[in-house]
Scaffold this motif. Structure first.
Motif, mmCIF file in Angstrom:
data_model
loop_
_atom_site.group_PDB
_atom_site.id
_atom_site.type_symbol
_atom_site.label_atom_id
_atom_site.label_comp_id
_atom_site.label_asym_id
_atom_site.label_seq_id
_atom_site.Cartn_x
_atom_site.Cartn_y
_atom_site.Cartn_z
ATOM 1 N N LEU A 211 0.815 -1.220 0.000
ATOM 2 C CA LEU A 211 0.000 0.000 0.000
ATOM 3 C C LEU A 211 0.847 1.269 0.000
ATOM 4 N N GLY A 212 2.069 1.185 -0.478
ATOM 5 C CA GLY A 212 2.925 2.369 -0.536
ATOM 6 C C GLY A 212 3.180 2.941 0.850
ATOM 7 N N SER A 213 2.912 4.216 0.996
ATOM 8 C CA SER A 213 3.165 4.886 2.271
ATOM 9 C C SER A 213 2.235 4.426 3.382
ATOM 10 N N GLU A 214 1.209 3.635 3.023
ATOM 11 C CA GLU A 214 0.280 3.117 4.037
ATOM 12 C C GLU A 214 0.665 1.725 4.524
ATOM 13 N N GLY A 215 1.771 1.189 4.020
ATOM 14 C CA GLY A 215 2.242 -0.098 4.514
ATOM 15 C C GLY A 215 1.801 -1.271 3.665
ATOM 16 N N ALA A 216 1.363 -2.342 4.305
ATOM 17 C CA ALA A 216 0.987 -3.563 3.597
ATOM 18 C C ALA A 216 -0.103 -4.293 4.370
ATOM 19 N N LEU A 217 -0.920 -5.045 3.618
ATOM 20 C CA LEU A 217 -2.019 -5.811 4.195
ATOM 21 C C LEU A 217 -1.861 -7.263 3.776
ATOM 22 N N TYR A 218 -1.824 -8.164 4.762
ATOM 23 C CA TYR A 218 -1.617 -9.591 4.514
ATOM 24 C C TYR A 218 -2.827 -10.381 4.998
ATOM 25 N N GLY A 219 -3.167 -11.431 4.241
ATOM 26 C CA GLY A 219 -4.218 -12.336 4.685
ATOM 27 C C GLY A 219 -3.973 -13.735 4.153
ATOM 28 N N SER A 220 -4.491 -14.737 4.871
ATOM 29 C CA SER A 220 -4.379 -16.119 4.416
ATOM 30 C C SER A 220 -5.719 -16.810 4.579
ATOM 31 N N ARG A 221 -5.875 -17.918 3.885
ATOM 32 C CA ARG A 221 -7.125 -18.671 3.979
ATOM 33 C C ARG A 221 -7.311 -19.299 5.356
ATOM 34 N N SER A 222 -6.215 -19.389 6.113
ATOM 35 C CA SER A 222 -6.316 -19.931 7.471
ATOM 36 C C SER A 222 -6.945 -18.935 8.438
ATOM 37 N N GLY A 223 -7.127 -17.707 7.976
ATOM 38 C CA GLY A 223 -7.768 -16.687 8.803
ATOM 39 C C GLY A 223 -6.827 -15.639 9.346
ATOM 40 N N GLU A 224 -5.529 -15.817 9.172
ATOM 41 C CA GLU A 224 -4.573 -14.821 9.659
ATOM 42 C C GLU A 224 -4.680 -13.548 8.824
ATOM 43 N N ARG A 225 -4.678 -12.406 9.485
ATOM 44 C CA ARG A 225 -4.744 -11.118 8.783
ATOM 45 C C ARG A 225 -3.901 -10.111 9.544
#
Length: 294
Positions: A211-225
């Motif tokens: 997300l550029g200057s807003e960082g990053a967003l991660y997610g997985s099908r296991s439910g981790e976010r």
């Protein structure tokens, strides 16, 4: 070992106060050529972040090709899989404005001649800890490489750039997709990073949206976010920041770091890169990343 099956381009970089609009001519204040391409960039980022890297791709039989081969080799990358083909190497025309933003035109050149991985490429992929892919090679070649990695149980990291429709046979073989927010929106049609992440997770195991200057967003099908803020710095040139992030993240995960620690490692690497000009020339070493970690 990390294998990178991807593009090698010579970056032709023009620096301007403000990028020209359609039909407009502006005067730049500097020009430079820098070896790049999303594949080569990710390979150099991973090598500098501490991995043994094999690069699998193509250059032309021109001066740009020779320079790119030398640059990769000097970074400690195994270039036995970098084939030479008749004709020009790929190039990227990049305009960088005084705020550090950029716009890019890619002409594939030799990259467009790759129909699929060679036998030697397949052997390198099979013995890798991870395979990094982008979309600056023909789609059929990218799909074949991803499927070869899947058969061998090798994690596949896909940077879907330039953004385009992604066939199911590719996504079925991808472990982690890493688009930026614009690519995520183009691929999914979803408005907003959270909605795009949900849509991506319907098709792949893991998704990581930068997300550029807003960082990053991660997610997985296991439910981790997880949402990781960007390291706040004064950007000079954002070219290849995303490639730096992907290369560093893949190295960290291949070494067994947790997702949270890998995101912090990759965010720090990207923050260091945007404080320097150029693509491959801006990427930090392992020592620099570790010294800058909070």
């Amino acid at each position: 070992m990390i294998s990178v099956f991807g593009s090698a381009n010579m970056d032709l970089v023009a620096y301007v106060a403000e990028a020209p609009k359609r039909g407009e001519t502006v005067t730049g204040h500097r020009f430079r050529t820098v070896p790049g391409g999303k594949g080569a960039n990710q390979a150099i980022a991973a090598a500098r972040a501490g991995a043994h890297v094999a690069f699998l791709g193509a250059v032309g039989d021109d001066g740009f090709g020779a320079e790119m081969r030398a640059t990769l080799a000097q970074a400690g990358i195994d270039v036995r899989g970098l084939r030479e083909v008749p004709g020009p190497s790929g190039i990227a025309h990049i305009v960088v404005d005084d705020e550090g933003g950029n716009s890019i035109i890619v002409v594939p050149g030799a990259n467009g001649t790759i129909a699929g991985p060679s036998g030697e490429d397949l052997a390198a992929i099979a013995r890798s800890d991870a395979l990094l892919l982008q979309l600056e090679l023909p789609m059929e070649a990218v799909v074949a490489a991803a499927q070869a990695a899947q058969v061998s149980g090798v994690p596949v990291y896909l940077t879907p750039a330039p953004a385009r429709p992604l066939p199911d046979e590719l996504l079925d073989a991808v472990t982690t997709i890493v688009p930026n927010e614009h690519e995520a929106a183009a691929i999914t049609g979803a408005a907003g990073a959270e909605a795009a992440l949900d849509a991506l997770l319907e098709r792949v195991e893991e998704a990581l949206i930068t997300l550029g200057s807003e960082g990053a967003l991660y997610g997985s099908r296991s439910g981790e976010r997880l949402r990781v803020p960007a390291v706040k710095v004064e950007a000079v040139d954002t070219t290849a920041a995303g490639d730096t992030f992907v290369g560093a993240f893949a190295v960290a995960r291949s070494e067994g770091m947790s997702v949270a620690d890998a995101l912090g490692f990759a965010s720090t690497a990207a923050a260091l890169s945007v404080q320097r000009e150029g693509a491959s020339t801006s990427m930090p070493t392992r020592h620099e990343i570790e010294a800058a970690l909070p």
